[in-house]
Every structure is written in C-alpha cells, then in structure tokens.
Design a protein around this motif. Structure first.
Motif, PDB file in Angstrom:
ATOM      1  N   ASP A  58     -27.902  -1.002  70.361  1.00  0.00           N
ATOM      2  CA  ASP A  58     -26.632  -1.119  70.384  1.00  0.00           C
ATOM      3  C   ASP A  58     -26.086  -2.008  71.741  1.00  0.00           C
ATOM      4  N   ARG A 397     -21.426   4.812  66.110  1.00  0.00           N
ATOM      5  CA  ARG A 397     -22.526   4.785  65.325  1.00  0.00           C
ATOM      6  C   ARG A 397     -23.222   6.074  65.362  1.00  0.00           C
ATOM      7  N   SER A 398     -23.109   6.626  66.572  1.00  0.00           N
ATOM      8  CA  SER A 398     -23.817   8.071  66.803  1.00  0.00           C
ATOM      9  C   SER A 398     -22.924   9.126  65.929  1.00  0.00           C
ATOM     10  N   THR A 399     -21.823   8.984  65.883  1.00  0.00           N
ATOM     11  CA  THR A 399     -21.031   9.978  65.260  1.00  0.00           C
ATOM     12  C   THR A 399     -21.465   9.921  63.785  1.00  0.00           C
ATOM     13  N   LYS A 400     -21.407   8.698  63.240  1.00  0.00           N
ATOM     14  CA  LYS A 400     -21.742   8.509  61.916  1.00  0.00           C
ATOM     15  C   LYS A 400     -23.120   9.187  61.337  1.00  0.00           C
ATOM     16  N   LEU A 401     -24.046   9.103  62.291  1.00  0.00           N
ATOM     17  CA  LEU A 401     -25.328   9.555  61.968  1.00  0.00           C
ATOM     18  C   LEU A 401     -25.359  11.172  62.144  1.00  0.00           C
ATOM     19  N   ILE A 402     -24.747  11.578  63.155  1.00  0.00           N
ATOM     20  CA  ILE A 402     -24.637  13.018  63.159  1.00  0.00           C
ATOM     21  C   ILE A 402     -23.797  13.740  61.905  1.00  0.00           C
ATOM     22  N   LYS A 404     -23.661  12.171  59.000  1.00  0.00           N
ATOM     23  CA  LYS A 404     -24.691  12.009  57.931  1.00  0.00           C
ATOM     24  C   LYS A 404     -25.841  13.176  57.902  1.00  0.00           C
ATOM     25  N   ASN A 405     -26.348  13.521  59.080  1.00  0.00           N
ATOM     26  CA  ASN A 405     -27.349  14.386  59.058  1.00  0.00           C
ATOM     27  C   ASN A 405     -26.862  15.835  58.817  1.00  0.00           C
TER      28      ASN A 405
END
Length: 409
Positions: A58, A397-402, A404-405
């Motif tokens: 990032d 990007r962090s929000t999308k990863l959360i 997704k998990n």
C-alpha cells in the motif's frame, strides 16, 4: 503527531507568507527548521528500525519518489559537468523538493483522513483571509510582494503560497456535493474557492479549474442525464458570476491579450524565454536529458540565468511550465516526476475520493504553461494528496479483505 503534521504543513507554505514582516531570513529559517525536524524523525525511525504503519503493497509512492530524488541528484551533478556549478549549491537551490519527505512522515504518523481534510479546509480559509487582507491594504504589505507589483486587468497578481489548499478544497467540496446534493454548503464553498482562483488573475488556472471540475463530474458518473443534473446548478451560478462587470472585463481583456500574444509571434515573452534558455544557456542534448541544474545566484551559471535572464530580461523558466522544468532538471527527472503523477491520476479510488485524482489532473494541465505543479509552496499539499490516495487505497483494500473473509465464514 497531529501538531507536528500541522507544523510541517505550515512550513511547506511558509506560514502563508506571514513571516514577511519578520525579515526575509525567516523564510530560510522555516525551511531549515522543517528539514531538521523531518530528518530527525525519519532518522529515528531508521535507527530504531520501526516498521511503517502501512503494508509495503500500500505504500504506492515510496519507490517512485525515491527514484525521483535520484534523478534530481543526477541533475545537480549534470549542472557541475555542463556549467561548473557546485552540486552542493545546486542541491541547496532546489531544497524545496525535500518537502516530498512529508509523504514519508505521514506514512509513519498514519493520521486519519478526516483530520487531514479538516486541515485542508482550514488551510483554504486561512489563505482566503490572508489574501483578502493583503488585497484591502495594498500597497502596504503583510506578505512578500513582487517589486513593482500592480493591478493587472483589475486583479492584483499576488502569488501567495498555499493556493493548493483552495483548489483541493474546491474539488473536495464539488465531490461531496455530487454525493449529496442536499448539502448545498459544499456547492457554496466550491464557488467561493473558484472566486479566489479567479481573482488571482491567471487565465490558465481559471480555465483549467473549470475544465477539471467537469472531468470530476464525468468521472463520478458517465451518464449524460446525471452529468446534466449536476452541471445545471453549477452553470446557473456561473451565469450569475459572469454578470459581474469585473468578471466580464477580465474575460474580454484576457481574450484580447491572448490574440495579441499570438500576433506577437517571435516577440512573445515565452518564445524569447525558450530561445534564451535552450539556445543560449543550454549546452547540448545531454544537458537537456540530465538537466542543466537549478541555478544558484552568485555562480557564473546562476548569474547568467537569474540575473541576466530573469532579472534583466524577464526570461523565467517557470513561465515555460514543464518545459522549464526540463531545462533545470532534465528529461530524466521529468519522466520520474510524471511516473508519480501517473499513479496519482490513474489509481482507482472510491467515488467519494475522485477529487484526489482530479487535483493532479488540474496540476498537470495547468503546468503546460505555468509552474503550478512545482511552484514553491505546492509540494507539501501534493504530498498530503499522495498520502490520502495511499490511505484511501489501504482502507479500501482492507475493507474488501474483511468482507471476503466474512463471506468465507
């Protein structure tokens, strides 16, 4: 960390020129106070091996900025090779580029986006207040004024550091208005910002500002009907603004001045400046590619460019925009700089942050014929925007990863 952030940002615009009454030496003191603080903080992080507060993925601009620094150093040695000017003096002459370090400082501070946006808006208001006071009390000065400065087409050509706060605030407010048209206060502040860009008296900045605003609306939604829905209120206020006599006179006189400049041909000051710098001062293609080096007054090369060229004849490299940038720093540095701008402009951001991309579009377009993008007082604001792009990208990007998990669970 917030107080340190506010201090270094104020240093980057030299406290909006309000140091003037304390003496010209204060300008240099401000710079060196910032340099000392920046190197101390970054040095401490390096010695103690503290980690960045953003993952490597990032940190979008770390490498591009470091490469840019390397090309600037090369231009300093190129100045020594072609003009026998000491590299140390050349680096001292272009010390303003050290305000790029603000990006690295912000990566370590990790200040929240909303706080930074508040400081940007406050910065714009302070700029407007200082500009207005200076306008009202002229010819008395509270900020540095150019020798022999007068009103041109009804406007005081005042180059006050910090105008980047105004343009950035305008694009932010326009972006927020598009998100929620009920928030009319954002539209009002947008036009207030435009009014101050307009009264600067520079045609390029005013036209580019409006053009960039249209781009922002288009980026938000490419639907013609929705574009018109946002554009009509802006056009209505623009029509009212045009009814002011001083505005009409400025536009008409600006058109006439443009016609006169085209008719002047080889006598046009920008043509004469280009001829002086690239045919009289420049040595060969090597000095164009690597750079002639930023001139330092007092050296033979510096006296040629700054005294004979700028002071005596008005041949100022900044008037050539990015072409003038090439003369000083070289094609190599231009490519490195454009790489930073490429990432900033084309980085995909959420719709509430499109203004960050558009701000750099505005700077690039306006810098075709002006030095807006590398003018003193602009680098600190540019680094804030680069940080906001980094911060927004990281959060997105962090929000999308959360999400997704969570979906996997």
């Amino acid at each position: 960390m917030k107080l340190i952030y506010v201090f270094i940002v104020l240093c980057s615009v030299h406290f909006f020129g309000l140091h003037f009454r304390l003496g010209s030496v204060v300008y240099d003191i401000i710079d060196f106070c910032y340099f000392g603080l920046a190197f101390f903080i970054l040095g401490e992080y390096l010695v103690k091996r503290r980690a960045y507060k953003f993952p490597k993925k990032d940190r979008l601009f770390n490498k591009p900025i470091n490469i840019f620094f390397i090309t600037l150093i090369i231009s300093a040695f190129s100045g020594y090779f072609y003009h026998n000017q000491s590299p140390l003096l050349t680096l001292l002459a272009m010390r303003y580029f050290l305000y790029f370090l603000i990006y690295f400082l912000l990566l370590r501070f990790k200040i929240k986006k909303q706080f930074i946006i508040k400081t940007i808006l406050i910065g714009a208001i302070i700029y407007m207040v200082v500009f207005t006071i200076q306008l009202l009390i002229y010819p008395n000065a509270i900020v540095p004024l150019k020798e022999g400065m007068t009103f041109d087409r009804g406007f005081l050509r005042l180059r006050l550091e910090g105008v980047g706060f105004v343009t950035l605030s305008a694009f932010y407010c326009l972006n927020q208005y598009i998100l929620d048209k009920k928030n009319i206060k954002f539209l009002f502040f947008y036009f207030l910002c435009f009014a101050y860009v307009f009264i600067l008296g520079f045609r390029t900045l005013a036209v580019t500002f409006l053009f960039s605003s249209v781009i922002l609306i288009f980026f938000y939604n490419s639907s013609f009907l929705k574009i018109m829905k946002y554009t009509i209120p802006i056009c209505f206020f623009g029509f009212l603004f045009f009814q002011i006599d001083v505005v009409q006179n400025f536009i008409y006189e600006g058109i006439e001045q443009t016609k006169t400049q085209f008719e002047s041909g080889d006598d046009y000051i920008r043509v004469l400046t280009f001829d002086f710098l690239f045919n009289t001062v420049n040595v060969n293609f090597g000095s164009i590619f690597f750079g002639n080096g930023m001139p330092f007054l007092g050296t033979e090369y510096g006296n040629l460019v700054l005294d004979r060229g700028a002071r005596q004849n008005g041949f100022i490299s900044a008037d050539l925009g990015l072409i003038g940038f090439v003369f000083n720093y070289g094609i190599l540095s231009l490519f490195a700089f454009l790489n930073i701008l490429r990432i900033a402009i084309f980085k995909k951001l959420p719709k509430d942050s499109i203004y960050l991309n558009v701000f750099f579009i505005y700077l690039v377009i306006s810098s075709i014929t002006t030095a807006e993008i590398f003018r003193a007082g602009m680098f600190g604001i540019e680094m804030i925007v680069l940080y906001l792009i980094t911060y927004t990208s990281f959060i997105n990007r962090s929000t999308k990863l959360i999400l997704k998990n969570n979906n996997k669970l």
